[in-house]
Each structure stands twice: as structure tokens, then as C-alpha cells.
Motif scaffolding. Structure first.
Motif, PDB file in Angstrom:
ATOM      1  N   SER A 239       1.554   4.108   9.853  1.00  0.00           N
ATOM      2  CA  SER A 239       0.748   2.382  10.382  1.00  0.00           C
ATOM      3  C   SER A 239      -0.221   2.866  10.614  1.00  0.00           C
ATOM      4  O   SER A 239      -1.319   2.325  10.411  1.00  0.00           O
ATOM      5  CB  SER A 239       1.354   3.011  11.667  1.00  0.00           C
ATOM      6  N   ILE A 242      -2.542   2.503   7.393  1.00  0.00           N
ATOM      7  CA  ILE A 242      -2.715   0.997   6.920  1.00  0.00           C
ATOM      8  C   ILE A 242      -3.068   0.296   7.803  1.00  0.00           C
ATOM      9  O   ILE A 242      -4.431  -0.459   7.292  1.00  0.00           O
ATOM     10  CB  ILE A 242      -0.835   0.299   7.101  1.00  0.00           C
ATOM     11  N   THR A 310      -4.820  -7.956   2.715  1.00  0.00           N
ATOM     12  CA  THR A 310      -4.677  -6.691   3.314  1.00  0.00           C
ATOM     13  C   THR A 310      -3.020  -6.743   4.197  1.00  0.00           C
ATOM     14  O   THR A 310      -2.085  -6.326   4.451  1.00  0.00           O
ATOM     15  CB  THR A 310      -5.869  -5.687   3.068  1.00  0.00           C
ATOM     16  N   ASN A 311      -3.480  -8.192   5.490  1.00  0.00           N
ATOM     17  CA  ASN A 311      -2.268  -7.646   6.756  1.00  0.00           C
ATOM     18  C   ASN A 311      -1.307  -8.352   6.182  1.00  0.00           C
ATOM     19  O   ASN A 311      -0.339  -7.893   6.355  1.00  0.00           O
ATOM     20  CB  ASN A 311      -3.215  -8.502   8.197  1.00  0.00           C
ATOM     21  N   ALA A 314       0.705  -5.935   4.358  1.00  0.00           N
ATOM     22  CA  ALA A 314       1.125  -4.332   5.233  1.00  0.00           C
ATOM     23  C   ALA A 314       2.580  -5.181   6.645  1.00  0.00           C
ATOM     24  O   ALA A 314       3.424  -4.889   6.371  1.00  0.00           O
ATOM     25  CB  ALA A 314       0.353  -4.196   6.025  1.00  0.00           C
ATOM     26  N   GLN A 319       4.233  -3.226   9.028  1.00  0.00           N
ATOM     27  CA  GLN A 319       3.101  -2.484   9.434  1.00  0.00           C
ATOM     28  C   GLN A 319       1.664  -3.409   9.431  1.00  0.00           C
ATOM     29  O   GLN A 319       0.908  -3.441   9.497  1.00  0.00           O
ATOM     30  CB  GLN A 319       2.614  -1.705   8.674  1.00  0.00           C
TER      31      GLN A 319
END
Length: 322
Positions: A239, A242, A310-311, A314, A319
Motif C-alpha cells: 500500500s 502504491i 494511476t489512482n 490502483a 489500493q
């Protein structure tokens, strides 16, 4: 026919007492947090004054800005500055170089703090661990002016230490700072040397929160050192990794003015000219403020898109940052 009177919706005494107790708890919690709120006021004021209000100046990216008319009085030109950016070969090469260096920085620089943290976590001699950590943390506190001077002292073609040794051994020198491939290698290596040790602190803190019973269970199952790292350590800090990756993607377009400016030279400008140096040369040195603002706004938009992408990836793995 007798009509029944409507029943009034009255709250029970128990329910009303529960509501009043919750309100009392909220008020008490609010009063307790008042000092912390006052301490937070300067932080909010700083971001409003120095971060959010200056965003209004981005409007000059859509204007032909001049000092006489000011920000709001300068003539509106719409998307003309952005058209100039994408038709100018120098600006296009600058954007390309920024993407290439940013991608290489993520691939090369991002894993090193994780690897350092894993190695520090396995060291059992405390004196060696503390000494190594201190030596690797120190470069973070050096200015890029100092680091750039060290790099030039080591790799300069005529007076560099390494070329001095090469000339003694082979009779020839190598232009490390004047070849694109070697310049990029030195650029990335200097970034790792300066920042990897300090960045490893976050991962070391995350490693300290891993339950030690997981390692004991892995040992009972016959897992070796590598398998423990793969199945216990890395999932334990996943976590944090990330989170740092998402935050790093927000700075991916900001390659770093200090590092590039102190290491670049005109011979390798075809690979070393990035958005931050382009804005400096076109805006502060060339006086083309609108064009520089357009480039800066383009950089910010790309960084925002990268963070959101990216988020989103994830979040698919549970995450996400938000």
C-alpha cells in the motif's frame, strides 16, 4: 362513523436523550479540536495565498501578455500559444525529452529506495546499519549545485578524475558529459545517489509495522529469505509503494530544474532540454511569458491525468488513494 384523531409523531424520551448525548459529544469534540484548527489556519492560508490564488495567472496562457496591459488587460488570443507549442520543433523536442527522462526516472529511480529499505531491514549488525543509513541519507541535504560540481569534477573530459585515470591506463579520455547516452546515465545515477537513501525512510517505517509472526509462520513452512521477502515483506508494504507511486506520478513531468540545469550543456541539449528549463529560457530569459505559461499549464494537465490514471489502476486492486 367516528373518525380517529391523527397520531402525532413524537420522539420517544430514549431516542431524544440519545440525540442530545450525540450533540453534546460533537460539541465537546469540536471544543477539544479548536486549538488544532487554529494551528491548521496558517497551513490553509499558505496554500490559498501561494498555491490557489496564483493559479489565476494561468489565464496569460490564453493571452498575449505584456507588462503595460497587465494580466487582465492583455489581448485574448485563445489557443494560439498552444498551437505555437505543438508546431515549434524545439517545444516538441522538449516535451519528448521530458517524457523520456520522466519514464526513465520512474523505472530506474523508483525501485531503488524499496531495495535499500529491504536491504536495511535484513541487516542485523546495528552499527553497520546505522552507519550505512547515515552515509546514504546525507546526499539528500546537499544542494544540486554541489552535486553538479561533484559530477563535473568526476566526469569532466579534460580535468575529471575518472578521465585522468583513463588517460593513464588507456592513453585516451571519454566525453561522458557530451554523449547523450552517458549523460542520461550520469543524470539518473546522480538522482539515485542523492535521493534514494532519504526516500527509503518511508519504506523502513512501513517495514516496522509488519507483524513478525508472519515471518515465523513462513519459517515453519520452510520459506527461505527470498520467499519471505516476496510473500511477506513486499505485500506488507504494497500500500505504501502504491501510494508513493501515485504521488510520484504527480511529479513525473517536473523532471527537476536544479538537476538538469546544473548538469546540462549545449552539446547534449537535444536530450537534456526539458519543460522546466524551457519555461526558464522562454519566460524569464526570453520574455515570452504567455508561451511559457502555456507550457506550464500543459505540464500541469498531463501530471493531473497521470495521477488520475494511476489512482484508477490502483483502485482496481483496492489500493487507491481516493
Amino acid at each position: 362513523m367516528q373518525q380517529t384523531a391523527p397520531v402525532k409523531d413524537k420522539k420517544s424520551p430514549l431516542k431524544s436523550s440519545m440525540l442530545s448525548s450525540k450533540q453534546i459529544q460533537r460539541r465537546r469534540r469540536f471544543r477539544k479540536n479548536i486549538p488544532w484548527m487554529f494551528m491548521f489556519v496558517p497551513v490553509v492560508a499558505y496554500y490559498i495565498v501561494f498555491k490557489y490564488i496564483p493559479m489565476g495567472g494561468n489565464v496569460i496562457a490564453f493571452k498575449n501578455y505584456n507588462f503595460t496591459d497587465g494580466i487582465w488587460g492583455s489581448p485574448w488570443v485563445g489557443m494560439q500559444n498552444f498551437k505555437l507549442l505543438f508546431t515549434d520543433p524545439l517545444a516538441f523536442a522538449t516535451i519528448r525529452n521530458t517524457f523520456v527522462i520522466a519514464f526513465l526516472s520512474i523505472v530506474v529511480n523508483f525501485p531503488f529506495p524499496v531495495l535499500l529499505a529491504l536491504m536495511f531491514n535484513e541487516v542485523r549488525k546495528q552499527w553497520f546499519k546505522k552507519t550505512a543509513q547515515t552515509l546514504l541519507y546525507l546526499p539528500h541535504f546537499l544542494s544540486w549545485v554541489i552535486v553538479g560540481g561533484l559530477v563535473i569534477t568526476l566526469f569532466a573530459q579534460e580535468s575529471g578524475t575518472i578521465n585522468h585515470l583513463l588517460k593513464q591506463w588507456t592513453g585516451e579520455t571519454f566525453p561522458f558529459l557530451y554523449k547523450p547516452v552517458s549523460w542520461l546515465t550520469i543524470f539518473l545515477a546522480s538522482g539515485v545517489w542523492k535521493e534514494a537513501g532519504f526516500a527509503a525512510i518511508i519504506y523502513l517505517a512501513a517495514l516496522g509495522n509488519i507483524d513478525t509472526s508472519l515471518y515465523e509462520a513462513a519459517s515453519l513452512d520452510g520459506a527461505g529469505k527470498i520467499r519471505k521477502i516476496w510473500h511477506v515483506t513486499l505485500p506488507g508494504i504494497r500500500s505504501i509503494v502504491i501510494l508513493m507511486l501515485i504521488l510520484g506520478m504527480g511529479r513525473v513531468m517536473d523532471v527537476g530544474f536544479d538537476q538538469v540545469y546544473n548538469l546540462q550543456n549545449p552539446i547534449v541539449s537535444n536530450v537534456s532540454e526539458v519543460i522546466s528549463t524551457y519555461i526558464y529560457r522562454m519566460g524569464l530569459q526570453g520574455g515570452q511569458f504567455s508561451l511559457a505559461a502555456a507550457m506550464g499549464l500543459f505540464e500541469a494537465v498531463i501530471a493531473l491525468v497521470l495521477i488520475l490514471a494511476t489512482n484508477a489502476v490502483a483502485r482496481r486492486f483496492g489500493q487507491g488513494l481516493w
